[in-house]
Scaffold this motif. Structure first.
Motif, PDB file in Angstrom:
ATOM      1  N   ILE A   1       0.944  -1.105  -0.125  1.00 49.37           N
ATOM      2  CA  ILE A   1      -0.036   0.197  -0.075  1.00 49.37           C
ATOM      3  C   ILE A   1       0.901   1.407   0.104  1.00 49.37           C
ATOM      4  CG2 ILE A   1      -1.883   1.209   1.235  1.00 49.37           C
ATOM      5  CD1 ILE A   1      -2.330  -1.412   2.668  1.00 49.37           C
ATOM      6  N   PRO A   2       0.844   1.868  -1.086  1.00 50.19           N
ATOM      7  CA  PRO A   2       1.911   3.281  -1.083  1.00 50.19           C
ATOM      8  C   PRO A   2       1.016   4.333  -0.272  1.00 50.19           C
ATOM      9  CG  PRO A   2       0.617   3.064  -3.397  1.00 50.19           C
ATOM     10  CD  PRO A   2       0.073   1.800  -2.178  1.00 50.19           C
ATOM     11  N   ALA A   3       2.020   5.340   0.052  1.00 48.50           N
ATOM     12  CA  ALA A   3       1.589   6.644   0.937  1.00 48.50           C
ATOM     13  C   ALA A   3       1.129   7.469  -0.308  1.00 48.50           C
ATOM     14  CB  ALA A   3       2.615   7.282   1.600  1.00 48.50           C
ATOM     15  N   VAL A   4       0.008   8.361  -0.143  1.00 49.28           N
ATOM     16  CA  VAL A   4      -0.152   9.563  -0.995  1.00 49.28           C
ATOM     17  C   VAL A   4       0.150  10.731  -0.243  1.00 49.28           C
ATOM     18  CG1 VAL A   4      -1.845   8.422  -2.354  1.00 49.28           C
ATOM     19  CG2 VAL A   4      -2.599   9.694  -0.592  1.00 49.28           C
ATOM     20  N   LYS A   5       0.600  11.791  -1.127  1.00 47.36           N
ATOM     21  CA  LYS A   5       0.868  13.048  -0.475  1.00 47.36           C
ATOM     22  C   LYS A   5      -0.226  14.133  -0.847  1.00 47.36           C
ATOM     23  CE  LYS A   5       4.368  16.735  -1.267  1.00 47.36           C
ATOM     24  NZ  LYS A   5       5.607  17.106  -1.762  1.00 47.36           N
ATOM     25  N   VAL A   6      -0.587  14.890   0.305  1.00 46.59           N
ATOM     26  CA  VAL A   6      -1.502  15.951  -0.079  1.00 46.59           C
ATOM     27  C   VAL A   6      -0.674  17.122   0.165  1.00 46.59           C
ATOM     28  CG1 VAL A   6      -3.486  14.695   1.101  1.00 46.59           C
ATOM     29  CG2 VAL A   6      -2.084  16.109   2.415  1.00 46.59           C
ATOM     30  N   SER A   7      -1.454  18.537  -0.335  1.00 43.49           N
ATOM     31  CA  SER A   7      -0.581  19.707  -0.293  1.00 43.49           C
ATOM     32  C   SER A   7      -1.762  20.882  -0.467  1.00 43.49           C
ATOM     33  CB  SER A   7       0.181  19.798  -1.389  1.00 43.49           C
ATOM     34  OG  SER A   7       1.129  20.815  -1.194  1.00 43.49           O
ATOM     35  N   ASP A   8      -1.607  21.960   0.253  1.00 41.24           N
ATOM     36  CA  ASP A   8      -2.424  23.095   0.236  1.00 41.24           C
ATOM     37  C   ASP A   8      -2.211  23.786  -1.113  1.00 41.24           C
ATOM     38  OD1 ASP A   8      -3.747  23.322   2.743  1.00 41.24           O
ATOM     39  OD2 ASP A   8      -1.849  23.649   3.316  1.00 41.24           O
ATOM     40  N   GLY A   9      -3.365  24.350  -1.688  1.00 37.05           N
ATOM     41  CA  GLY A   9      -4.708  24.685  -1.641  1.00 37.05           C
ATOM     42  C   GLY A   9      -4.717  26.067  -0.924  1.00 37.05           C
TER      43      GLY A   9
ATOM     44  N   LEU B   1       0.622  39.490  -2.403  1.00 38.00           N
ATOM     45  CA  LEU B   1      -0.123  38.647  -3.650  1.00 38.00           C
ATOM     46  C   LEU B   1      -0.867  37.474  -3.048  1.00 38.00           C
ATOM     47  CD1 LEU B   1       2.964  36.369  -5.132  1.00 38.00           C
ATOM     48  CD2 LEU B   1       3.142  37.767  -3.133  1.00 38.00           C
ATOM     49  N   SER B   2      -0.969  37.446  -1.940  1.00 36.97           N
ATOM     50  CA  SER B   2      -2.101  36.426  -1.294  1.00 36.97           C
ATOM     51  C   SER B   2      -2.439  36.830  -0.090  1.00 36.97           C
ATOM     52  CB  SER B   2      -1.556  35.226  -1.536  1.00 36.97           C
ATOM     53  OG  SER B   2      -1.026  34.619  -0.487  1.00 36.97           O
ATOM     54  N   GLY B   3      -3.484  36.253   0.447  1.00 38.69           N
ATOM     55  CA  GLY B   3      -3.629  36.286   1.853  1.00 38.69           C
ATOM     56  C   GLY B   3      -3.009  35.398   2.670  1.00 38.69           C
ATOM     57  N   GLY B   4      -2.984  35.370   3.964  1.00 35.61           N
ATOM     58  CA  GLY B   4      -2.182  34.670   4.575  1.00 35.61           C
ATOM     59  C   GLY B   4      -2.529  33.363   5.287  1.00 35.61           C
ATOM     60  N   GLY B   5      -1.623  32.510   5.915  1.00 41.27           N
ATOM     61  CA  GLY B   5      -1.943  31.345   6.335  1.00 41.27           C
ATOM     62  C   GLY B   5      -1.614  30.179   5.391  1.00 41.27           C
ATOM     63  N   SER B   6      -2.354  29.040   5.601  1.00 41.68           N
ATOM     64  CA  SER B   6      -2.026  27.986   4.859  1.00 41.68           C
ATOM     65  C   SER B   6      -2.115  28.039   3.321  1.00 41.68           C
ATOM     66  CB  SER B   6      -2.711  26.627   5.151  1.00 41.68           C
ATOM     67  OG  SER B   6      -4.145  27.043   5.020  1.00 41.68           O
ATOM     68  N   ALA B   7      -2.813  29.120   2.823  1.00 41.29           N
ATOM     69  CA  ALA B   7      -2.796  29.632   1.428  1.00 41.29           C
ATOM     70  C   ALA B   7      -1.801  30.367   0.843  1.00 41.29           C
ATOM     71  CB  ALA B   7      -4.251  30.598   1.348  1.00 41.29           C
ATOM     72  N   ALA B   8      -0.959  30.852   1.900  1.00 36.70           N
ATOM     73  CA  ALA B   8       0.279  31.469   1.400  1.00 36.70           C
ATOM     74  C   ALA B   8       1.144  30.607   0.672  1.00 36.70           C
ATOM     75  CB  ALA B   8       0.760  32.391   2.428  1.00 36.70           C
ATOM     76  N   LEU B   9       2.169  30.961  -0.231  1.00 41.69           N
ATOM     77  CA  LEU B   9       3.101  30.168  -0.691  1.00 41.69           C
ATOM     78  C   LEU B   9       4.482  31.042  -1.087  1.00 41.69           C
ATOM     79  CD1 LEU B   9       2.562  30.501  -4.023  1.00 41.69           C
ATOM     80  CD2 LEU B   9       0.869  28.569  -3.368  1.00 41.69           C
ATOM     81  N   LYS B  10       5.514  30.493  -1.537  1.00 43.42           N
ATOM     82  CA  LYS B  10       6.489  31.168  -2.038  1.00 43.42           C
ATOM     83  C   LYS B  10       6.459  31.304  -3.662  1.00 43.42           C
ATOM     84  CE  LYS B  10      11.437  31.311  -1.332  1.00 43.42           C
ATOM     85  NZ  LYS B  10      11.672  31.327  -0.083  1.00 43.42           N
ATOM     86  N   PRO B  11       6.187  32.597  -4.112  1.00 44.29           N
ATOM     87  CA  PRO B  11       5.667  32.476  -5.888  1.00 44.29           C
ATOM     88  C   PRO B  11       7.066  32.331  -6.516  1.00 44.29           C
ATOM     89  CG  PRO B  11       6.071  34.590  -4.884  1.00 44.29           C
ATOM     90  CD  PRO B  11       6.177  33.875  -3.504  1.00 44.29           C
ATOM     91  N   SER B  12       6.804  31.708  -7.695  1.00 43.81           N
ATOM     92  CA  SER B  12       7.932  31.124  -8.624  1.00 43.81           C
ATOM     93  C   SER B  12       8.435  32.542  -9.233  1.00 43.81           C
ATOM     94  CB  SER B  12       7.385  30.181  -9.695  1.00 43.81           C
ATOM     95  OG  SER B  12       6.239  30.643 -10.213  1.00 43.81           O
TER      96      SER B  12
END
Ligand code: BGC
Length: 861
Positions: A43-51, A357-368
């Motif tokens: 049974i493999p693991a799967v990865k989830v990501s925010d969003g 460029l975005s709101g804060g919290g789990s929606a934030a990310l480092k832009p390319s």
């Protein structure tokens, strides 16, 4: 066997073969982002990501650069299902693959009961129909790309303060109001490939993750959903109760409730059966199988995270962002600005240069990549006139905490950023750091949410020492630093202690509520001199008034170093006014950022920060042709609105911000965005005003169904700007409303409305045709006057061109909730228009009516 072979797995057989311990392991995650793998059964693991506005990947700290898309409210403002599906497929699903994630933790589809909600920017709309329709388009796109989506947060997480504790008390709303984005999304999408994430809060007394009424009765039995149900992060609050209620997966896999020891103990004490645990594990296995089928290359891949941008992606990002911009006012037709005629342009405002460029919290990310506003505007201006002069003034400070120094610090070798050394302590309990670091690391950010990204093998308590340099370019100055810590920290400049956020602290809200307040200190810096900046950080919180415990920040440690030159606020404002006077075009960019609008806490006011309102008033008085560009993920108040003739609302637009704004300002893109939520004149007008805060743990949804425009219409309160409002550089007309005979067949309903849409102006433009339903006045229940139940974005209609627009209504379009969905007998009113605002005049709205003679009730999706 490659892991993707699990695509052919016989789930019944595997469930039979699972030991109880293996079933328990499957029912909780591993680390922050993975499900559990079981090698014995392949049974493999799967990865989830925010969003939801991009795919961040594993790390908040030094994350993999990613595409940052417009905020969900901006997505809502496109009113464009086709575009969202395209974005889901071409941007989000591909980004998920680049991050090796099989499941995206999005879309967020809560409701903006009150725009103060810290995560209002993360949901599509105040209207459940719009929200649900866009949600389903977004999910369809992602699923077509082989990736699973996660509808979150089910249900009622529409505020942030006290989010794990409060009880959302609903009466009529549970199904018809708050659940119905999920209903609308679900009905067009089942079976979902992915998952549903439970909300942190309680609903009608019981936490959602322990709520059999919501998880079993509604989601499983009534909606016949077979998706996997996961908890929000650290949002599992029990062992047996959640397992019995239907919560399949506890996330993340740190500080777990569902450890082998505690679940086995619950089985022994007959709180839960081993069979129940296997039922939960089965749902996880079904999801893993769907992931193996949808995107086998992820499971067979190397698990690494990558960044890839193409010209084609960038063009779609730019178009998507421009499509969401809403032209709120253009009274004197100042917009679009004619670049050729301009010689001197002034750009003014606290948000003009800031990298927002975005709101804060789990929606934030480092832009390319990020196209800043001045960069986008200047590039567009110089394309046409290389000699044009562009001046700039911040005018008024808008930041909640001092801006990060990501682009100001440099390392010993002159590289942008600073260097960190990680030190283990003498032992797990000691506060004494060992002198030799276990790792040194280059870091290019000064807001560092380290979360679980400390180096492997470090002690439980650890120290991180950051060193870099700062050199004022133009003049000697007084420089104010700000230091926030989830943990404890000290700042030294040129060896001298400037900020002690260590010995005693003040608890704050940064870093998901784990951070301190920002402490500040001022230092004189010399132009051209390289000043040493040194921060000592330890992941153990210091004592604070009212909380003397020195807690280890094991999952949420973070440091934030900000700073800015000290400015005299009056001089700053005057400089903006003086450059505005002197310019032949002025662009004022004001708004909020991801510190004001963030997961973890709610706003307390709709007003713009500091002296921003005064700045707009003074600059517009100095140059009445000034164009105002506002930026916020949700609603803001605008006391200066009557003085301003040109006004654009631009949400958070992600990587393409500057280009998209320039495209609209200079007319390369004719705006067609529509407000996805009402902008009120004042906070007191908001539907949930007075019922928004958690009062001793209770939040009463006293506004009932009257959320957003439904409330403003019901109480005859004039909003600042209505839901669905948005202008164009061309003009449109609608005529010829035709309604087909409603067809009722069993518990199904079908009716078509058609109208003629004509572009009556001089340039090509897009328009959103909106259909509102008024339920029968003969009903025994009171209903909102109008409810959006159909919309269509008509793209690129040429000047003089007419098109027929067809809007199809099904049973959900004419139903309301009263213990079941009800389609009542009686006369239904229909209103077709370009906005929810009534009485907008001939050619702008059409009214009609149809009768239902044989109503019916129904359940499910
Ligand atoms: C948020 C979720 C998010 C999760 C993982 C939580 O704090 O509420 O929306 O998906 O963290 O980052």
């Amino acid at each position: 066997m490659p892991p993707s072979d699990f695509a052919n797995a016989d789930i019944d057989k595997i469930v039979d073969a699972l030991t109880t311990d293996e079933a328990i392991l499957l029912s909780a995650g591993v680390g922050f982002w993975h499900t559990h793998a079981i090698e014995r059964l392949q049974i493999p693991a799967v990865k989830v990501s925010d969003g939801p506005n991009g795919i961040r990947g594993n790390h908040f700290f030094m994350g993999t650069p990613a595409k940052c898309l417009p905020s969900s409210t901006a997505m809502g403002a496109t009113f464009d299902r086709d575009l969202l599906e395209e974005v889901g497929l071409k941007l989000l699903a591909r980004e998920a693959k680049l991050r090796s994630a099989s499941v995206i933790l999005a879309p967020t589809c809560n409701i903006q009961r009150n725009p103060l909600g810290g995560r209002s920017f993360e949901s599509f709309s105040e209207d459940p129909f719009l929200s649900g329709m866009l949600c389903s388009a977004y999910i369809n796109g992602i699923q077509k790309g082989g990736i699973g989506a996660t509808i979150k947060h089910f249900v009622g997480n529409d505020k942030e303060d006290d989010r794990t504790g409060y009880d959302s008390i609903h009466y009529r709303t549970t199904s018809s109001g708050d659940l119905s984005p999920s209903v609308h999304a679900g009905s067009r999408n089942m079976p979902l490939h992915g998952a549903i994430m439970t909300a942190y809060n309680r609903v009608n007394g019981i936490h959602v993750c322990e709520n059999p009424e919501l998880l079993q009765k509604i989601l499983r039995d009534e909606w016949k959903s077979d998706v996997m149900i996961m908890s929000d992060w650290f949002g599992t609050y029990s062992v047996d109760v959640g397992l019995n209620a239907g919560l399949d997966l506890e996330m993340p896999g740190l500080n777990k409730w569902r450890s082998l020891e505690s679940v086995n103990r619950s089985i022994q004490s007959r709180k839960v059966t081993a069979k129940k645990v296997k039922e939960r594990a089965r749902k996880v296995l079904e999801l893993v199988k769907k992931c193996a089928q949808g995107a086998p290359e992820i499971l067979d891949g190397d698990g690494l995270e990558r960044t890839l941008d193409s010209d084609e992606d960038n063009a779609l990002m730019r178009k998507f962002a421009a499509e969401s911009i809403v032209l709120l006012k253009n009274d004197k037709k100042v917009l679009p600005l004619d670049r050729k005629s301009l010689k001197k342009v002034a750009i003014v405002g606290g948000n003009a240069k800031a990298a927002v460029l975005s709101g804060g919290g789990s929606a934030a990310l480092k832009p390319s990549y990020f196209v800043a506003r001045p960069a986008g505007l200047v590039k567009a201006l110089k394309e046409v006139n290389p000699n044009i002069e562009v001046t700039y003034s911040e005018g008024a400070r808008a930041a909640k905490t001092l801006p990060t120094l990501d682009f100001d610090l440099f390392t010993e070798s002159g590289q942008r950023g600073w260097t960190g050394s990680w030190h283990a302590h003498e032992n797990d309990d000691s506060l004494v750091a060992l002198p030799t670091p276990i790792k040194t690391q280059y870091v290019d950010e000064t807001r560092m949410f380290i979360s679980s990204s400390s180096p492997a093998g470090i002690t439980k308590k650890w120290t991180l020492r950051m060193k870099g340099y700062l050199k004022p370019r133009e003049r000697d100055c007084k420089f104010e630093f700000g230091l926030t810590a989830a943990g404890r920290a000290k700042l030294f400049v040129d060896g001298k202690l400037v900020i002690d956020n260590w010995t005693r602290q003040r608890r704050g809200v940064e870093f998901f509520g784990c951070g301190s307040e920002e402490e500040t200190g001022v230092v004189e810096l010399k132009a051209g001199v390289k000043h040493e900046i040194y921060v000592d950080f330890c992941n153990v919180r210091g004592p604070a008034d009212g909380d003397e415990t020195e807690t280890i920040m094991d999952s949420n440690p973070g440091i934030r170093l900000g700073g800015a030159e000290v400015e005299d606020p009056d001089e700053l404002l005057n400089s903006a006014v003086s450059i505005a006077k002197d310019a032949d075009a002025v662009i004022i960019v004001v708004g909020l950022n991801g510190d004001w609008e963030t997961e973890g806490n709610d706003r307390t006011t709709l007003a713009l920060p500091g002296r921003t309102d005064e700045l707009v008033q003074k600059v517009v008085a100095a140059n009445p042709r000034a164009v105002v560009v506002t930026q916020a993920g949700s609603a803001i108040t605008m006391p200066w609105v009557d003085q301003v003739s040109s006004l654009l609302h631009t949400w958070y637009l992600g990587n393409a911000t500057g280009d998209a704004i320039a495209d609209v300002i200079f007319g390369n893109h004719n705006p067609s965005g529509k407000l996805s939520l009402t902008f009120p004149k004042r906070l007191e007008d908001v539907p949930a005003h007075g019922y928004f805060h958690s009062e001793k743990g209770k939040v009463t949804y006293a506004e009932g169904l009257y959320v957003g425009y439904k409330h403003y219409q019901h109480r005859n309160i004039e909003p600042l700007f209505a839901f669905g409002h948005g202008l164009s550089y061309t003009s449109f007309n609608i005529s010829d409303l035709r309604l087909s005979q409603p067809i009722v067949s069993g518990d199904q309903f079908d009716l078509k409305a058609t109208v003629k849409l004509t572009n009556t102006g001089n340039i090509t433009g897009s328009q959103v045709v909106q259909l509102y339903i008024g339920l029968p006045k003969t009903s025994e229940l009171t209903h909102p006057r109008w409810q959006l139940r159909g919309f269509k974005k008509m793209r690129d209609v040429k000047p003089g061109e007419s098109r027929e627009v067809e809007l199809v209504m099904d049973r959900l379009s004419v139903s309301y909730w009263d213990k079941e969905w009800v389609v009542e007998n009686g006369a239904y009113d229909v209103r077709v228009a370009f906005t929810s605002e009534e009485g907008v005049g001939e050619g702008q709205e059409l009214l009609g009516r149809f009768n239902v003679e044989k109503g019916f009730g129904w359940r499910g999706l």
